[in-house]
Design a protein around this motif. Structure first.
Motif, short mmCIF file in Angstrom:
data_model
loop_
_atom_site.label_atom_id
_atom_site.label_comp_id
_atom_site.label_asym_id
_atom_site.label_seq_id
_atom_site.Cartn_x
_atom_site.Cartn_y
_atom_site.Cartn_z
N ALA A 97 0.72 -1.13 0.15
CA ALA A 97 -0.11 -0.10 0.19
C ALA A 97 0.79 1.07 -0.04
O ALA A 97 0.31 2.21 -0.42
N HIS A 98 2.02 1.13 0.33
CA HIS A 98 2.91 2.52 0.58
C HIS A 98 4.54 1.99 0.30
O HIS A 98 5.06 1.32 1.31
N LYS A 99 4.96 2.49 -0.75
CA LYS A 99 6.54 1.93 -1.03
C LYS A 99 7.50 2.24 0.08
O LYS A 99 8.40 1.81 0.48
N LYS A 100 7.18 3.63 0.73
CA LYS A 100 8.17 4.13 1.48
C LYS A 100 7.85 3.54 3.04
O LYS A 100 8.75 3.96 3.81
N SER A 101 6.88 3.27 3.24
CA SER A 101 6.42 2.92 4.84
C SER A 101 6.34 1.51 4.81
O SER A 101 5.20 0.87 4.66
N SER A 102 7.43 0.88 5.27
CA SER A 102 7.51 -0.68 5.37
C SER A 102 6.62 -1.10 6.63
O SER A 102 6.08 -0.58 7.38
N LEU A 103 6.02 -2.49 6.40
CA LEU A 103 5.36 -3.03 7.35
C LEU A 103 6.25 -3.59 8.41
O LEU A 103 7.34 -4.19 7.83
N ILE A 104 6.09 -3.66 9.55
CA ILE A 104 6.91 -4.16 10.70
C ILE A 104 6.28 -5.37 11.00
O ILE A 104 4.90 -5.52 11.61
N ALA A 105 6.94 -6.49 11.25
CA ALA A 105 6.32 -7.66 11.62
C ALA A 105 7.18 -8.16 12.75
O ALA A 105 8.39 -8.16 12.64
N LEU A 106 6.60 -9.17 13.52
CA LEU A 106 7.45 -9.77 14.67
C LEU A 106 8.16 -10.95 13.89
O LEU A 106 7.79 -11.41 12.99
N THR A 107 9.50 -11.25 14.47
CA THR A 107 9.86 -12.31 14.17
C THR A 107 9.72 -13.55 14.87
O THR A 107 9.05 -13.26 16.08
N GLU A 108 10.15 -14.59 14.91
CA GLU A 108 9.84 -15.92 15.93
C GLU A 108 10.56 -15.41 17.22
O GLU A 108 10.04 -15.55 18.39
N ASP A 109 11.68 -14.99 17.22
CA ASP A 109 12.35 -14.38 18.26
C ASP A 109 11.36 -13.47 19.13
O ASP A 109 11.37 -13.38 20.38
N GLY A 110 11.14 -12.38 18.30
CA GLY A 110 10.24 -11.21 18.91
C GLY A 110 8.98 -11.82 19.60
O GLY A 110 8.68 -11.48 20.51
N ARG A 111 8.11 -12.68 18.97
CA ARG A 111 7.06 -13.30 19.32
C ARG A 111 7.42 -14.08 20.70
O ARG A 111 6.62 -14.01 21.63
N ALA A 112 8.52 -14.72 20.62
CA ALA A 112 8.84 -15.62 22.19
C ALA A 112 9.10 -14.61 23.05
O ALA A 112 8.58 -14.65 24.12
N ALA A 113 9.65 -13.47 22.74
CA ALA A 113 10.19 -12.40 23.72
C ALA A 113 8.98 -11.86 24.22
O ALA A 113 8.56 -11.59 25.60
N ILE A 114 7.99 -11.32 23.57
CA ILE A 114 6.88 -10.62 23.88
C ILE A 114 5.72 -11.75 24.61
O ILE A 114 5.42 -11.40 25.66
N ASN A 115 5.73 -12.72 24.13
CA ASN A 115 5.08 -13.95 24.92
C ASN A 115 5.46 -14.14 26.38
O ASN A 115 4.54 -14.17 27.21
N ALA A 116 6.92 -14.30 26.72
CA ALA A 116 7.31 -14.36 27.78
C ALA A 116 7.13 -13.17 28.70
O ALA A 116 7.02 -13.49 30.06
N VAL A 117 7.30 -12.02 28.26
CA VAL A 117 6.76 -10.83 28.87
C VAL A 117 5.39 -10.93 29.56
O VAL A 117 5.17 -10.65 30.59
N ILE A 118 4.60 -10.97 28.55
CA ILE A 118 3.03 -11.07 28.82
C ILE A 118 3.00 -12.08 29.89
O ILE A 118 2.14 -12.00 30.60
N ASP A 119 3.21 -13.16 29.59
CA ASP A 119 2.89 -14.21 30.68
C ASP A 119 3.46 -14.11 32.15
O ASP A 119 2.46 -14.15 33.02
N ARG A 120 4.67 -13.36 32.11
CA ARG A 120 5.15 -12.70 33.34
C ARG A 120 4.34 -11.68 34.06
O ARG A 120 3.91 -11.67 35.06
N GLU A 121 3.84 -10.68 33.23
CA GLU A 121 3.06 -9.72 33.60
C GLU A 121 1.83 -10.26 34.12
O GLU A 121 1.21 -9.73 35.14
#
Length: 157
Positions: A97-121
């Motif tokens: 939809a927009h050449k200059k504004s990339s989409l940002i996505a979680l990597t597998e490591d990112g998903r694991a990191a945020i899931n660990a934080v959310i679980d602890r919270e």
């Protein structure tokens, strides 16, 4: 801190909302400190955590979309996104939809990191709110959501 107004006649809603904001600020700062104390476990700052959680909840987004959603400046979100990318937690994808504004996505490591934080919270918050009922929590969410939406027109950029 004011005393419980539950058994008294209701006060002016404006005054009651001020009471809420007087609690939300310290609550937010204490939650930030807690995340930062636990950050060494995943290497996450509060800002990176916010970016990862948005991506976890909503899927790939652009930096401007994340900034608008969280009422944060685009520049701040870009810095946090760059930090997350440096840690290998997000990746930049082409945005049809927009050449200059990339989409940002979680990597597998990112998903694991945020899931660990959310679980602890969740564990910490479950213990902190053990005396609250589902009705209490639902009312709190309703009030905070209403206040948040009433301030939607605030420009952060």
């Amino acid at each position: 801190m004011s005393e419980d107004n539950g058994s008294q006649a209701p006060g002016d809603p404006g005054d009651r909302f001020v009471e809420i904001f007087d609690l939300v600020g310290p609550l937010y700062r204490r939650a930030q400190r807690k995340v930062e104390q636990d950050a060494p476990l995943e290497g996450l700052s509060v800002g990176v955590r916010a970016v990862l959680n948005m991506l976890r909840e909503d899927g790939p987004l652009t930096v401007p979309q994340m900034g608008r959603a969280q009422a944060l400046s685009r520049q701040f979100v870009q810095r946090m996104t760059n930090d997350a990318a440096g840690l290998g937690l997000v990746e930049f994808l082409p945005n049809p939809a927009h050449k200059k504004s990339s989409l940002i996505a979680l990597t597998e490591d990112g998903r694991a990191a945020i899931n660990a934080v959310i679980d602890r919270e969740r564990t910490t918050l479950r213990e902190a709110g053990a005396d609250l009922t589902d009705t209490d929590i639902t009312a709190c969410i309703r009030v905070l959501s209403c206040l948040l939406h009433s301030l939607d027109d605030i420009d952060v950029n």
